[in-house]
Design a protein around this motif. Structure first.
Motif, PDB file in Angstrom:
ATOM      1  N   LEU A  80       5.882  64.510   4.029  1.00  0.00           N
ATOM      2  CA  LEU A  80       4.956  63.475   3.545  1.00  0.00           C
ATOM      3  C   LEU A  80       5.537  62.713   2.358  1.00  0.00           C
ATOM      4  CD1 LEU A  80       1.535  65.339   3.796  1.00  0.00           C
ATOM      5  CD2 LEU A  80       2.302  63.393   5.175  1.00  0.00           C
ATOM      6  N   LEU A  81       6.243  63.425   1.496  1.00  0.00           N
ATOM      7  CA  LEU A  81       6.871  62.762   0.360  1.00  0.00           C
ATOM      8  C   LEU A  81       7.922  61.768   0.831  1.00  0.00           C
ATOM      9  CD1 LEU A  81       7.353  62.379  -2.659  1.00  0.00           C
ATOM     10  CD2 LEU A  81       8.895  64.343  -2.572  1.00  0.00           C
ATOM     11  N   MET A  82       8.733  62.168   1.798  1.00  0.00           N
ATOM     12  CA  MET A  82       9.741  61.240   2.327  1.00  0.00           C
ATOM     13  C   MET A  82       9.076  60.030   2.975  1.00  0.00           C
ATOM     14  SD  MET A  82      12.888  63.570   3.769  1.00  0.00           S
ATOM     15  CE  MET A  82      11.923  64.521   4.923  1.00  0.00           C
ATOM     16  N   GLU A  83       7.992  60.278   3.718  1.00  0.00           N
ATOM     17  CA  GLU A  83       7.273  59.170   4.355  1.00  0.00           C
ATOM     18  C   GLU A  83       6.666  58.254   3.302  1.00  0.00           C
ATOM     19  OE1 GLU A  83       3.450  58.578   7.321  1.00  0.00           O
ATOM     20  OE2 GLU A  83       4.488  60.492   7.311  1.00  0.00           O
ATOM     21  N   HIS A  84       6.084  58.853   2.268  1.00  0.00           N
ATOM     22  CA  HIS A  84       5.491  58.081   1.178  1.00  0.00           C
ATOM     23  C   HIS A  84       6.546  57.212   0.488  1.00  0.00           C
ATOM     24  CE1 HIS A  84       2.996  57.210  -2.327  1.00  0.00           C
ATOM     25  NE2 HIS A  84       3.960  57.665  -3.098  1.00  0.00           N
ATOM     26  N   THR A  85       7.699  57.792   0.214  1.00  0.00           N
ATOM     27  CA  THR A  85       8.788  57.060  -0.427  1.00  0.00           C
ATOM     28  C   THR A  85       9.278  55.926   0.460  1.00  0.00           C
ATOM     29  OG1 THR A  85       9.433  59.092  -1.563  1.00  0.00           O
ATOM     30  CG2 THR A  85      11.045  57.325  -1.512  1.00  0.00           C
ATOM     31  N   ALA A  86       9.394  56.189   1.757  1.00  0.00           N
ATOM     32  CA  ALA A  86       9.835  55.148   2.693  1.00  0.00           C
ATOM     33  C   ALA A  86       8.814  54.016   2.756  1.00  0.00           C
ATOM     34  CB  ALA A  86      10.052  55.746   4.086  1.00  0.00           C
ATOM     35  N   LEU A  87       7.534  54.358   2.745  1.00  0.00           N
ATOM     36  CA  LEU A  87       6.494  53.319   2.772  1.00  0.00           C
ATOM     37  C   LEU A  87       6.493  52.497   1.485  1.00  0.00           C
ATOM     38  CD1 LEU A  87       3.558  55.248   4.477  1.00  0.00           C
ATOM     39  CD2 LEU A  87       4.873  53.345   5.434  1.00  0.00           C
ATOM     40  N   GLN A  88       6.728  53.151   0.362  1.00  0.00           N
ATOM     41  CA  GLN A  88       6.820  52.403  -0.891  1.00  0.00           C
ATOM     42  C   GLN A  88       8.004  51.442  -0.856  1.00  0.00           C
ATOM     43  OE1 GLN A  88       6.971  55.523  -3.868  1.00  0.00           O
ATOM     44  NE2 GLN A  88       4.919  54.984  -4.577  1.00  0.00           N
ATOM     45  N   ARG A  89       9.132  51.905  -0.343  1.00  0.00           N
ATOM     46  CA  ARG A  89      10.317  51.049  -0.245  1.00  0.00           C
ATOM     47  C   ARG A  89      10.025  49.861   0.674  1.00  0.00           C
ATOM     48  NH1 ARG A  89      13.478  54.123   2.539  1.00  0.00           N
ATOM     49  NH2 ARG A  89      13.760  55.614   0.861  1.00  0.00           N
ATOM     50  N   LYS A  90       9.381  50.126   1.810  1.00  0.00           N
ATOM     51  CA  LYS A  90       9.053  49.057   2.761  1.00  0.00           C
ATOM     52  C   LYS A  90       8.084  48.054   2.127  1.00  0.00           C
ATOM     53  CE  LYS A  90       9.107  47.235   6.878  1.00  0.00           C
ATOM     54  NZ  LYS A  90      10.269  46.558   7.394  1.00  0.00           N
ATOM     55  N   ALA A  91       7.122  48.553   1.359  1.00  0.00           N
ATOM     56  CA  ALA A  91       6.175  47.662   0.684  1.00  0.00           C
ATOM     57  C   ALA A  91       6.890  46.764  -0.321  1.00  0.00           C
ATOM     58  CB  ALA A  91       5.085  48.473  -0.011  1.00  0.00           C
ATOM     59  N   ARG A  92       7.847  47.332  -1.064  1.00  0.00           N
ATOM     60  CA  ARG A  92       8.620  46.513  -2.004  1.00  0.00           C
ATOM     61  C   ARG A  92       9.428  45.455  -1.263  1.00  0.00           C
ATOM     62  NH1 ARG A  92       9.228  51.464  -4.702  1.00  0.00           N
ATOM     63  NH2 ARG A  92      11.201  51.897  -3.644  1.00  0.00           N
ATOM     64  N   GLU A  93      10.035  45.843  -0.131  1.00  0.00           N
ATOM     65  CA  GLU A  93      10.822  44.881   0.656  1.00  0.00           C
ATOM     66  C   GLU A  93       9.938  43.756   1.183  1.00  0.00           C
ATOM     67  OE1 GLU A  93      12.647  47.256   3.675  1.00  0.00           O
ATOM     68  OE2 GLU A  93      14.051  48.204   2.281  1.00  0.00           O
ATOM     69  N   LEU A  94       8.760  44.110   1.688  1.00  0.00           N
ATOM     70  CA  LEU A  94       7.851  43.095   2.215  1.00  0.00           C
ATOM     71  C   LEU A  94       7.341  42.177   1.103  1.00  0.00           C
ATOM     72  CD1 LEU A  94       5.823  45.177   4.814  1.00  0.00           C
ATOM     73  CD2 LEU A  94       7.506  43.384   5.285  1.00  0.00           C
ATOM     74  N   SER A  95       7.085  42.750  -0.056  1.00  0.00           N
ATOM     75  CA  SER A  95       6.648  41.947  -1.194  1.00  0.00           C
ATOM     76  C   SER A  95       7.738  40.961  -1.600  1.00  0.00           C
ATOM     77  CB  SER A  95       6.298  42.860  -2.366  1.00  0.00           C
ATOM     78  OG  SER A  95       5.954  42.105  -3.495  1.00  0.00           O
ATOM     79  N   HIS A  96       8.974  41.432  -1.614  1.00  0.00           N
ATOM     80  CA  HIS A  96      10.104  40.561  -1.951  1.00  0.00           C
ATOM     81  C   HIS A  96      10.243  39.450  -0.909  1.00  0.00           C
ATOM     82  CE1 HIS A  96      13.927  39.330  -3.609  1.00  0.00           C
ATOM     83  NE2 HIS A  96      14.487  39.445  -2.406  1.00  0.00           N
TER      84      HIS A  96
END
Length: 134
Positions: A80-96
């Motif tokens: 879950l931590l890895m998934e959470h981290t990946a989702l945070q990274r994806k959210a930052r990419e989408l925001s950018h």
């Protein structure tokens, strides 16, 4: 999580271990960790503390069941931590990407406006030129 932190063996175990997780586990009280990170570190810490529990406190069956559950929970939290981290990274990419898209749209509008002004001026000069030729 507080029960794990309150373990009498925790400080000595973390000092003996030379790993990134041990260093991160020492930072629980600093507020720099997210809930999933704390959960994963708690499970990892429990796995480190488990061998220190006196054998008289656990039955063989209880020990294997406890160990199985602990491993299962720990693995699930780490996933879950890895998934959470990946989702945070994806959210930052989408925001950018969204910011870049908005900037491009604004630049397009500026170019359209400048193009319209240039066309109007060109038409004005063309009509002026036509008047001069007459």
């Amino acid at each position: 999580f507080q029960a794990v932190q309150g373990s009498p063996y925790l400080e000595s175990i973390l000092n003996q271990l030379d790993s990134e997780k041990a260093a991160r586990a020492k930072e629980w009280n600093k507020g720099s960790l997210s809930i999933p990170e704390i959960a994963a570190l708690s499970c990892w810490t429990l796995r480190q503390l488990f061998p220190l529990v006196p054998a008289t406190q656990l039955t063989n069956q209880g020990q294997s069941e406890t160990q199985r559950l602990l491993t299962s929970f720990s693995d699930r939290y780490e996933a879950l931590l890895m998934e959470h981290t990946a989702l945070q990274r994806k959210a930052r990419e989408l925001s950018h990407a969204n910011t870049e898209l908005a900037r491009s749209a604004q630049q397009t509008e500026s170019w359209k406006s400048a193009h319209g002004t240039a066309i109007a001026r060109l038409e004005e000069l063309s009509s002026e030129n036509a008047e001069l030729k007459e």
